[in-house]
Design a protein around this motif. Sequence first.
Motif, PDB file in Angstrom:
ATOM      1  N   GLN A 130     -17.065  17.917  55.036  1.00  0.00           N
ATOM      2  CA  GLN A 130     -17.662  19.154  55.543  1.00  0.00           C
ATOM      3  C   GLN A 130     -17.740  19.154  57.063  1.00  0.00           C
ATOM      4  N   PHE A 131     -18.106  17.991  57.594  1.00  0.00           N
ATOM      5  CA  PHE A 131     -18.162  17.850  59.044  1.00  0.00           C
ATOM      6  C   PHE A 131     -16.776  18.116  59.638  1.00  0.00           C
ATOM      7  N   ALA A 132     -15.749  17.573  58.985  1.00  0.00           N
ATOM      8  CA  ALA A 132     -14.378  17.718  59.490  1.00  0.00           C
ATOM      9  C   ALA A 132     -13.957  19.191  59.501  1.00  0.00           C
ATOM     10  N   TYR A 133     -14.203  19.893  58.392  1.00  0.00           N
ATOM     11  CA  TYR A 133     -13.838  21.324  58.358  1.00  0.00           C
ATOM     12  C   TYR A 133     -14.568  22.076  59.471  1.00  0.00           C
ATOM     13  N   LEU A 156     -12.746   5.471  63.038  1.00  0.00           N
ATOM     14  CA  LEU A 156     -11.400   5.697  62.490  1.00  0.00           C
ATOM     15  C   LEU A 156     -11.439   6.918  61.578  1.00  0.00           C
ATOM     16  N   ALA A 157     -12.469   6.927  60.694  1.00  0.00           N
ATOM     17  CA  ALA A 157     -12.571   8.020  59.725  1.00  0.00           C
ATOM     18  C   ALA A 157     -12.766   9.349  60.425  1.00  0.00           C
ATOM     19  N   GLY A 158     -13.642   9.352  61.424  1.00  0.00           N
ATOM     20  CA  GLY A 158     -14.084  10.619  61.980  1.00  0.00           C
ATOM     21  C   GLY A 158     -13.254  11.114  63.140  1.00  0.00           C
ATOM     22  N   ARG A 159     -12.551  10.219  63.794  1.00  0.00           N
ATOM     23  CA  ARG A 159     -11.868  10.640  65.002  1.00  0.00           C
ATOM     24  C   ARG A 159     -10.369  10.861  64.757  1.00  0.00           C
ATOM     25  N   HIS A 206     -22.682  -0.045  52.353  1.00  0.00           N
ATOM     26  CA  HIS A 206     -22.177   0.764  53.467  1.00  0.00           C
ATOM     27  C   HIS A 206     -22.281   2.257  53.161  1.00  0.00           C
ATOM     28  N   ARG A 207     -21.875   2.608  51.965  1.00  0.00           N
ATOM     29  CA  ARG A 207     -21.844   4.036  51.626  1.00  0.00           C
ATOM     30  C   ARG A 207     -23.265   4.605  51.599  1.00  0.00           C
ATOM     31  N   SER A 208     -24.185   3.850  50.978  1.00  0.00           N
ATOM     32  CA  SER A 208     -25.542   4.393  50.876  1.00  0.00           C
ATOM     33  C   SER A 208     -26.216   4.417  52.249  1.00  0.00           C
ATOM     34  N   CYS A 212     -14.127  11.349  50.665  1.00  0.00           N
ATOM     35  CA  CYS A 212     -14.480  11.352  52.087  1.00  0.00           C
ATOM     36  C   CYS A 212     -15.907  11.866  52.288  1.00  0.00           C
ATOM     37  N   LEU A 213     -16.678  11.103  53.034  1.00  0.00           N
ATOM     38  CA  LEU A 213     -18.065  11.515  53.295  1.00  0.00           C
ATOM     39  C   LEU A 213     -18.126  12.611  54.357  1.00  0.00           C
ATOM     40  N   GLY A 214     -17.090  12.678  55.194  1.00  0.00           N
ATOM     41  CA  GLY A 214     -17.157  13.590  56.337  1.00  0.00           C
ATOM     42  C   GLY A 214     -16.410  14.897  56.149  1.00  0.00           C
ATOM     43  N   VAL A 261      -5.351  16.539  47.299  1.00  0.00           N
ATOM     44  CA  VAL A 261      -6.477  15.617  47.527  1.00  0.00           C
ATOM     45  C   VAL A 261      -6.412  14.968  48.922  1.00  0.00           C
ATOM     46  N   PRO A 262      -6.401  15.790  49.986  1.00  0.00           N
ATOM     47  CA  PRO A 262      -6.340  15.179  51.314  1.00  0.00           C
ATOM     48  C   PRO A 262      -7.577  14.346  51.641  1.00  0.00           C
ATOM     49  N   PHE A 263      -8.700  14.624  50.976  1.00  0.00           N
ATOM     50  CA  PHE A 263      -9.933  13.868  51.236  1.00  0.00           C
ATOM     51  C   PHE A 263     -10.220  12.872  50.106  1.00  0.00           C
ATOM     52  N   PRO A 322      -3.717  13.644  56.888  1.00  0.00           N
ATOM     53  CA  PRO A 322      -3.949  12.549  57.845  1.00  0.00           C
ATOM     54  C   PRO A 322      -3.941  11.157  57.210  1.00  0.00           C
ATOM     55  N   VAL A 323      -4.306  11.074  55.927  1.00  0.00           N
ATOM     56  CA  VAL A 323      -4.184   9.783  55.227  1.00  0.00           C
ATOM     57  C   VAL A 323      -3.086   9.971  54.175  1.00  0.00           C
ATOM     58  N   PRO A 324      -1.822   9.776  54.575  1.00  0.00           N
ATOM     59  CA  PRO A 324      -0.722  10.174  53.675  1.00  0.00           C
ATOM     60  C   PRO A 324      -0.476   9.195  52.533  1.00  0.00           C
TER      61      PRO A 324
HETATM   62  C1  HEM Z   1      -9.361  16.066  58.287  1.00  0.00           C
HETATM   63  C2  HEM Z   1     -10.247  15.132  58.350  1.00  0.00           C
HETATM   64  C3  HEM Z   1     -10.429  14.026  57.335  1.00  0.00           C
HETATM   65  C4  HEM Z   1      -9.627  13.634  56.309  1.00  0.00           C
HETATM   66  C5  HEM Z   1      -8.310  14.226  55.876  1.00  0.00           C
HETATM   67  C6  HEM Z   1     -10.275  12.509  55.668  1.00  0.00           C
HETATM   68  C7  HEM Z   1      -9.755  11.822  54.577  1.00  0.00           C
HETATM   69  C8  HEM Z   1     -10.363  10.745  53.993  1.00  0.00           C
HETATM   70  C9  HEM Z   1      -9.786   9.964  52.935  1.00  0.00           C
HETATM   71  C10 HEM Z   1      -8.431  10.204  52.299  1.00  0.00           C
HETATM   72  C11 HEM Z   1     -10.671   8.994  52.617  1.00  0.00           C
HETATM   73  C12 HEM Z   1     -10.508   7.916  51.567  1.00  0.00           C
HETATM   74  C13 HEM Z   1      -9.940   6.673  52.154  1.00  0.00           C
HETATM   75  C14 HEM Z   1      -9.901   5.532  51.164  1.00  0.00           C
HETATM   76  O1  HEM Z   1     -10.835   5.345  50.418  1.00  0.00           O
HETATM   77  O2  HEM Z   1      -8.940   4.811  51.135  1.00  0.00           O
HETATM   78  C15 HEM Z   1     -11.818   9.161  53.472  1.00  0.00           C
HETATM   79  C16 HEM Z   1     -12.929   8.357  53.427  1.00  0.00           C
HETATM   80  C17 HEM Z   1     -13.970   8.486  54.298  1.00  0.00           C
HETATM   81  N1  HEM Z   1     -14.138   9.427  55.275  1.00  0.00           N
HETATM   82 FE1  HEM Z   1     -12.868  10.922  55.722  1.00  0.00          FE
HETATM   83  N2  HEM Z   1     -11.444  12.250  56.298  1.00  0.00           N
HETATM   84  C18 HEM Z   1     -11.585  13.158  57.336  1.00  0.00           C
HETATM   85  C19 HEM Z   1     -12.630  13.240  58.229  1.00  0.00           C
HETATM   86  C20 HEM Z   1     -13.738  12.460  58.210  1.00  0.00           C
HETATM   87  C21 HEM Z   1     -14.834  12.556  59.149  1.00  0.00           C
HETATM   88  C22 HEM Z   1     -14.904  13.559  60.283  1.00  0.00           C
HETATM   89  C23 HEM Z   1     -15.715  11.573  58.826  1.00  0.00           C
HETATM   90  C24 HEM Z   1     -17.003  11.191  59.469  1.00  0.00           C
HETATM   91  C25 HEM Z   1     -17.433  11.545  60.627  1.00  0.00           C
HETATM   92  C26 HEM Z   1     -15.202  10.888  57.644  1.00  0.00           C
HETATM   93  C27 HEM Z   1     -15.827   9.860  56.996  1.00  0.00           C
HETATM   94  C28 HEM Z   1     -15.307   9.177  55.930  1.00  0.00           C
HETATM   95  C29 HEM Z   1     -15.933   8.018  55.336  1.00  0.00           C
HETATM   96  C30 HEM Z   1     -17.241   7.381  55.757  1.00  0.00           C
HETATM   97  C31 HEM Z   1     -15.095   7.580  54.309  1.00  0.00           C
HETATM   98  C32 HEM Z   1     -15.274   6.356  53.423  1.00  0.00           C
HETATM   99  C33 HEM Z   1     -15.714   6.730  52.044  1.00  0.00           C
HETATM  100  C34 HEM Z   1     -15.831   5.519  51.130  1.00  0.00           C
HETATM  101  O3  HEM Z   1     -14.968   4.642  51.099  1.00  0.00           O
HETATM  102  O4  HEM Z   1     -16.804   5.504  50.402  1.00  0.00           O
HETATM  103  N3  HEM Z   1     -14.009  11.456  57.319  1.00  0.00           N
HETATM  104  N4  HEM Z   1     -11.605  10.234  54.312  1.00  0.00           N
END
Ligand code: HEM
Length: 586
Positions: free
Chosen positions: A513-516, A360-363, A179-181, A509-511, A500-502, A425-427
């Motif tokens: 940069q897109f999110a910022y 879910l991740a992006g919205r 999925h990631r790749s 988090c893959l997104g 570590v919000p991301f 957002p992911v507390p």
């Molecule tokens: C403020 C915005 C965002 C925050 C705080 C955030 C935070 C996070 C966090 C904490 C995770 C890890 C979740 C886990 O593994 O349990 C994650 C994973 C991920 N995020 Fe974000 N995210 C944001 C926006 C986005 C956006 C806009 C996208 C894509 C359009 C995105 C795509 C992903 C993806 C694909 C993963 C999965 C990574 C993996 O498991 O390998 N995120 N994000």
Amino acid sequence: MAFLTPGAIFLSRCLVSLLLPSAVIAGTRFILKTQFDIFIPIWALVTGGALGIPVVIIAQLVWAEIYQRRRAAALGARFVPRVVGRWPGNIDVLIDAIEKMRNSYPADGQWDLMKHYGTTYNFYLTWEDTIMTYDPDNIKTILVNDFPNYVKGGKFRKAMASVLGTGVFNSDGEMWKFHRSMTRPFFVKDVTSDFDKFDRHADIAVEKMKERSRAGYAIDFQDVISRFTLDSATEFLFGKNVDSLADDLPYPHGVAASHKMHSSPAEQFSKAFTHAQYIVSERSKLGWIWPLLEIFEDRTKEPMKVVDSFLEPLVQYAIEKHDSDDVKEKDEHSETLLDHLVKLTTDRNVLKDELLNILLAGRDTTASTLTSVIYLLAINPTVLDRLREEILTCVGTSAKPTYDDIREMKYLRAVLNETLRLFPPVPFDVRQTVHETTWPSKDPTEKPMYIPAGTNTAYAVFIMHRRTDLWGPDALEFDPDRFLDERAQKYLVHNPFIFVPFNAGPRICLGQQFAYNEMSYMLIRILQNFSTITLDIDAQSPETRVPASWAKVPGRQSIERFWPKVHLTMYAHGGLWVKMNLAGYT
Ligand code: HEM
């Protein structure tokens, strides 16, 4: 076994071990009778079988305890401090946690546990180890240093499967790598900084907010922004905007009844998806007993029907588009995530899972941050004024911001980071250990802590981000300057894992940069058009207003004027109702 409920599957699995004592007694009865002519009455058999069940369970628990004590001793370690509840299996602690999740402020009660047990403790809910940590070193171990030993794991996967399937959030090992790749190449700079992807939706959202403001009504900002992120995300990810912004915005409590509203498919999807997330996050809190609450029904079934019927046409559209010639000729720049995915697989389930996970991740995450930032600006007007000043100086009153503008705007980035610190957002998040391990104790004179194999290790960035010993005495205040002045050096630069919000490490988090980019862009457009923001509590339906009792609770909860709640992500309970004044020049 799709027709069986989670509870039925769980019970049928338990049945073997539960019936074991009865089977042993019945076998003994048979042998005694046939071989030795000794007769055991049926009542004795039934009583023995019934008593045997708790005996088997207790024996298993005692054995697990002895085994863990031996292993801890062999590794020169001690047990993680266990929360001591009043009822066996800490059932009272569990009930309290669920009650608080439904009706209180996030992490309510956990600060007290931290004071009592330290920054790492074992909830030991329903006799199961559930380690909770707010410690940056342990979080670094989980996410980076010992990454292979901390997986999402079977417990999380089972609880989430009916909603997240086997998507990127809910998979491990080869499936996760796949999925990631598959997704990663899409998040290159050219794509994530192409603002055309959300510019049109930003304009529509701002226009809608202006219309309502001119009419003198409060706006549910969370609702508008969730539509904006849904429309942008579906266009950006799938190349098909679902146009949720085309529908009427909701009216405030009190006037809502006099306005006829219809529920659009996008709105039904949003509600159903939120509900499904809520159910699976409750499952994850309940631990191994969650299927017992779903004996007669899979509680996610109904909401997921709505979600699936919303996603199905998008998947269909992508597959059809893939079969047509024009998509094959597309350059990488104009390719959507779905275009990219269907080149790799046309398996409908894989595609659907992936779409829902990324949605879910992006919205939800960006909508959550933007909602929190507007709340924080509404209650901190000096920060709002300073941010507007930066925006008007760098971008002007109406020009569209560029990637370079956003990079230059240091205060804007600080405001977003400070929001992500207080309201990540992911507390809460969790991983499961593969092998047994140890974590060092904070006190070097203490032995390290023993973490058994297969244990849930939960971590709460929500609490870590608010710890005064990590962030300074003003940690509970909203002050973006902490990311710009000497405090950044003093606290964050020395100890980057306190923020570590991301997340971090291979699953970061893959997104990000897109999110910022998306959040910065939208915030700039909003503040170019509106000069003040105030909360309008009366517009909120009464049962979602902050309870008066919060005023007496120590910490941020006493000053909070919106109700943050958490399912998989954070959101404003009942919405965020604000009044916004149009800037004089608009
Ligand atoms: C403020 C915005 C965002 C925050 C705080 C955030 C935070 C996070 C966090 C904490 C995770 C890890 C979740 C886990 O593994 O349990 C994650 C994973 C991920 N995020 Fe974000 N995210 C944001 C926006 C986005 C956006 C806009 C996208 C894509 C359009 C995105 C795509 C992903 C993806 C694909 C993963 C999965 C990574 C993996 O498991 O390998 N995120 N994000």
